[in-house]
Design a protein around this motif. Structure first.
Motif, PDB file in Angstrom:
ATOM      1  N   ILE A 166       8.149   4.539  -1.779  1.00  0.00           N
ATOM      2  CA  ILE A 166       6.723   3.993  -1.898  1.00  0.00           C
ATOM      3  C   ILE A 166       6.519   3.467  -3.568  1.00  0.00           C
ATOM      4  CG2 ILE A 166       4.305   5.118  -2.669  1.00  0.00           C
ATOM      5  CD1 ILE A 166       4.939   7.312  -0.492  1.00  0.00           C
ATOM      6  N   ASN A 167       6.406   2.185  -3.407  1.00  0.00           N
ATOM      7  CA  ASN A 167       6.353   1.397  -4.588  1.00  0.00           C
ATOM      8  C   ASN A 167       5.274   0.580  -5.019  1.00  0.00           C
ATOM      9  OD1 ASN A 167       6.975  -0.306  -2.644  1.00  0.00           O
ATOM     10  ND2 ASN A 167       8.833  -0.915  -3.397  1.00  0.00           N
ATOM     11  N   ILE A 168       4.057   0.664  -3.908  1.00  0.00           N
ATOM     12  CA  ILE A 168       3.100  -0.429  -4.028  1.00  0.00           C
ATOM     13  C   ILE A 168       1.892   0.564  -3.670  1.00  0.00           C
ATOM     14  CG2 ILE A 168       4.110  -2.489  -3.595  1.00  0.00           C
ATOM     15  CD1 ILE A 168       3.193  -2.405  -0.643  1.00  0.00           C
ATOM     16  N   TYR A 169       0.656   0.026  -4.049  1.00  0.00           N
ATOM     17  CA  TYR A 169      -0.686   0.807  -3.646  1.00  0.00           C
ATOM     18  C   TYR A 169      -1.695  -0.266  -3.020  1.00  0.00           C
ATOM     19  CZ  TYR A 169      -4.602   3.634  -4.346  1.00  0.00           C
ATOM     20  OH  TYR A 169      -5.748   4.493  -4.081  1.00  0.00           O
ATOM     21  N   CYS A 170      -1.867   0.314  -1.769  1.00  0.00           N
ATOM     22  CA  CYS A 170      -3.215  -0.668  -1.010  1.00  0.00           C
ATOM     23  C   CYS A 170      -4.465  -0.329  -1.356  1.00  0.00           C
ATOM     24  CB  CYS A 170      -2.823   0.027   0.620  1.00  0.00           C
ATOM     25  SG  CYS A 170      -3.794  -1.002   1.684  1.00  0.00           S
ATOM     26  N   LEU A 171      -4.906  -1.377  -1.729  1.00  0.00           N
ATOM     27  CA  LEU A 171      -6.360  -1.265  -2.593  1.00  0.00           C
ATOM     28  C   LEU A 171      -7.246  -1.362  -1.487  1.00  0.00           C
ATOM     29  CD1 LEU A 171      -5.941  -4.098  -4.988  1.00  0.00           C
ATOM     30  CD2 LEU A 171      -6.037  -1.651  -5.447  1.00  0.00           C
ATOM     31  N   THR A 172      -6.932  -1.863  -0.390  1.00  0.00           N
ATOM     32  CA  THR A 172      -8.180  -1.677   0.843  1.00  0.00           C
ATOM     33  C   THR A 172      -8.044  -0.313   1.592  1.00  0.00           C
ATOM     34  OG1 THR A 172      -7.161  -3.998   1.566  1.00  0.00           O
ATOM     35  CG2 THR A 172      -8.562  -2.688   3.016  1.00  0.00           C
ATOM     36  N   CYS A 173      -7.013   0.351   1.793  1.00  0.00           N
ATOM     37  CA  CYS A 173      -6.898   1.664   2.146  1.00  0.00           C
ATOM     38  C   CYS A 173      -6.714   2.681   1.264  1.00  0.00           C
ATOM     39  CB  CYS A 173      -5.590   1.966   3.347  1.00  0.00           C
ATOM     40  SG  CYS A 173      -5.711   0.702   4.486  1.00  0.00           S
ATOM     41  N   SER A 174      -6.636   2.379   0.094  1.00  0.00           N
ATOM     42  CA  SER A 174      -6.746   3.400  -1.090  1.00  0.00           C
ATOM     43  C   SER A 174      -5.480   4.476  -0.902  1.00  0.00           C
ATOM     44  CB  SER A 174      -8.068   3.984  -1.308  1.00  0.00           C
ATOM     45  OG  SER A 174      -9.046   2.969  -1.702  1.00  0.00           O
ATOM     46  N   VAL A 175      -4.256   3.947  -0.487  1.00  0.00           N
ATOM     47  CA  VAL A 175      -3.237   4.851  -0.330  1.00  0.00           C
ATOM     48  C   VAL A 175      -1.978   4.065  -0.950  1.00  0.00           C
ATOM     49  CG1 VAL A 175      -4.118   6.314   1.529  1.00  0.00           C
ATOM     50  CG2 VAL A 175      -3.121   4.088   1.920  1.00  0.00           C
ATOM     51  N   PRO A 176      -1.058   4.887  -1.380  1.00  0.00           N
ATOM     52  CA  PRO A 176       0.201   4.230  -1.832  1.00  0.00           C
ATOM     53  C   PRO A 176       1.068   3.971  -0.744  1.00  0.00           C
ATOM     54  CG  PRO A 176       0.467   6.698  -2.380  1.00  0.00           C
ATOM     55  CD  PRO A 176      -1.248   6.379  -1.847  1.00  0.00           C
ATOM     56  N   THR A 177       1.896   3.201  -0.679  1.00  0.00           N
ATOM     57  CA  THR A 177       2.872   2.854   0.566  1.00  0.00           C
ATOM     58  C   THR A 177       4.039   1.995   0.050  1.00  0.00           C
ATOM     59  OG1 THR A 177       2.631   1.748   2.808  1.00  0.00           O
ATOM     60  CG2 THR A 177       1.549   0.722   0.895  1.00  0.00           C
ATOM     61  N   CYS A 178       4.857   1.496   0.859  1.00  0.00           N
ATOM     62  CA  CYS A 178       5.981   0.784   0.522  1.00  0.00           C
ATOM     63  C   CYS A 178       5.862  -0.577   1.042  1.00  0.00           C
ATOM     64  CB  CYS A 178       7.297   1.512   1.470  1.00  0.00           C
ATOM     65  SG  CYS A 178       7.155   1.013   3.174  1.00  0.00           S
ATOM     66  N   SER A 179       6.836  -1.405   0.616  1.00  0.00           N
ATOM     67  CA  SER A 179       6.884  -2.856   0.776  1.00  0.00           C
ATOM     68  C   SER A 179       6.938  -3.146   2.276  1.00  0.00           C
ATOM     69  CB  SER A 179       7.971  -3.327   0.103  1.00  0.00           C
ATOM     70  OG  SER A 179       7.847  -3.286  -1.320  1.00  0.00           O
ATOM     71  N   MET A 180       7.683  -2.582   3.014  1.00  0.00           N
ATOM     72  CA  MET A 180       7.788  -2.733   4.333  1.00  0.00           C
ATOM     73  C   MET A 180       6.629  -2.522   5.284  1.00  0.00           C
ATOM     74  SD  MET A 180      10.957  -3.768   4.860  1.00  0.00           S
ATOM     75  CE  MET A 180      11.311  -3.615   6.645  1.00  0.00           C
ATOM     76  N   CYS A 181       5.604  -1.687   4.717  1.00  0.00           N
ATOM     77  CA  CYS A 181       4.507  -1.662   5.398  1.00  0.00           C
ATOM     78  C   CYS A 181       3.575  -2.769   5.312  1.00  0.00           C
ATOM     79  CB  CYS A 181       3.717  -0.206   5.006  1.00  0.00           C
ATOM     80  SG  CYS A 181       4.594   1.356   5.888  1.00  0.00           S
ATOM     81  N   LYS A 182       3.818  -3.276   3.948  1.00  0.00           N
ATOM     82  CA  LYS A 182       2.887  -4.311   3.608  1.00  0.00           C
ATOM     83  C   LYS A 182       3.412  -5.637   4.486  1.00  0.00           C
ATOM     84  CE  LYS A 182       0.443  -7.563   1.497  1.00  0.00           C
ATOM     85  NZ  LYS A 182      -0.899  -7.666   2.173  1.00  0.00           N
ATOM     86  N   VAL A 183       4.691  -5.595   4.628  1.00  0.00           N
ATOM     87  CA  VAL A 183       5.213  -7.016   5.325  1.00  0.00           C
ATOM     88  C   VAL A 183       5.140  -6.903   6.660  1.00  0.00           C
ATOM     89  CG1 VAL A 183       7.337  -8.531   5.739  1.00  0.00           C
ATOM     90  CG2 VAL A 183       6.703  -7.300   3.389  1.00  0.00           C
TER      91      VAL A 183
END
Length: 369
Positions: A119-136
């Motif tokens: 987990i290395n990023i933070y989703c501002l829309t969902c307000s939860v930390p996540t990983c880069s693969m979830c973003k891509v």
């Protein structure tokens, strides 16, 4: 060095002191910015300029709750702790620079969807930390994200500000509680003082009533003694007359027993004269009917009772009426007042009317033959 580092941590922001200020006289230290934030949250209505409070007030130390009074410079009037600043500079130069960078921990959280991704990023829309693969490729590909460390610093700052705000709110609530307790003590003191004042007023009224009662009883006693003295004197006169008649009767009985007619006739003539004189009671006074009556000293307190029942606490207009009555006593009878002043004034005016006229108390009994 680890122990030293703990001593150099601000209790508010949990970071190393930045421009530390010392709170006198408890000697605890705070970052100047943290102290200013706490002071502003505790005194929201004080004037500010450039984001800082420019007026004096009260400041409560978050470490020991000791309260100090600040001057017109506010927190910026507190003395900076140069010794702590120098120690921090030395610590940063000697220890932080020589300390090896911490190794990355192996227990860093991993993404639940992509188990091999950290987990290395933070989703501002969902307000939860996540990983880069979830973003891509994952569920957050249409969301707005930000670096994890920036959100970490932002939320840490917000949490620090929230804690400081709560500390300020606690101080403000404590101040309100202290003010309420002081108000309770003031109310208790005022209540005791007013009850003492009411008791004093009523004691004064009791004293007036006792004086009037004594004066009226003196009038009744004077009339009583006068009548009793008169009747006692008249009783003595009738007693003397009765004793004289008794002696004449005894003399008459002895004369009846006289066997000699000449002696009897000699003694009977003066005896008849004494009997005639003793039978005449015209010189003795007689008490008229109703002489023993004392009803002329009866009293009625109906009007005074109504006045006493209307006693109440005074208002401002009652005090003004009392001042006017003190200036012109003759005009008091035509004024209408309410409350205690009116009740007492009415009572004082009506008490003299309870006594009978002076001529009645000296009334002499009529005599009849």
């Amino acid at each position: 060095m680890d122990s030293l580092e703990k001593q150099l941590i601000c209790p508010i922001c949990l970071e190393m002191f930045t421009k530390p200020v010392v709170i006198l006289p408890c000697q605890h230290n705070l970052c100047r910015k943290c102290a200013n934030d706490i002071f502003q949250s505790s005194n929201p209505y004080l004037p500010t300029r450039g984001g800082s409070v420019t007026s004096g007030g009260r400041f409560r130390c978050p470490s020991c709750r000791h309260e100090v009074v600040l001057d017109r410079h506010g927190v910026y009037g507190l003395q900076r702790n140069l010794l702590v600043e120098n120690i921090i500079d030395m610590y940063k130069q000697e220890y932080i620079s020589s300390r090896p960078s911490p190794e990355r921990k192996d227990d860093q959280p991993m993404c639940e969807v992509h188990e091999d991704e950290k987990i290395n990023i933070y989703c501002l829309t969902c307000s939860v930390p996540t990983c880069s693969m979830c973003k891509v490729f994952g569920s957050h590909k249409d969301c707005e994200v930000a670096p994890l460390n920036s959100i970490y610093q932002t939320q840490k700052t917000e949490l620090t500000d929230g804690i400081a705000m709560m500390v300020g709110n606690n101080d403000r609530i404590q101040g309100i509680i202290s003010q309420l307790e002081e108000t309770c003590r003031t109310i208790e003191e005022n209540g005791r003082r007013q009850k003492s004042n009411v008791c004093e007023k009523f004691d004064h009224l009791y004293a007036i009533l006792e004086d009037r009662k004594s004066e009226m009883n003196l009038k009744v006693n004077a009339e009583q003694e006068e009548k009793l003295n008169y009747l006692r004197g008249l009783t003595r006169k009738y007693g003397d007359h009765l004793e004289t008649m008794t002696k004449i009767m005894e003399t008459g009985i002895q004369t009846l027993e006289e066997p000699e007619m000449a002696v009897f006739l000699q003694n009977s003539k003066p005896l008849f004269q004494k009997i005639a004189e003793a039978s005449n009671t015209s010189h003795l006074e007689r008490v008229e009917r109703g002489y023993e009556n004392m009803d002329l000293y009866s009293v009625s307190f109906k009007r005074e009772a109504r006045a006493l029942r209307s006693i109440d606490f005074t208002r401002d207009d009652d005090e003004e009426e009392e001042d006017e009555e003190a200036i012109d006593v003759d005009d008091r009878a035509g004024q209408t007042a309410s409350g205690e002043a009116d009740a007492l004034g009415q009572l004082y005016e009506t008490l003299p009317t309870l006594l009978p006229p002076q001529t009645l108390s000296t009334r002499k009994p009529a005599t009849s033959s």
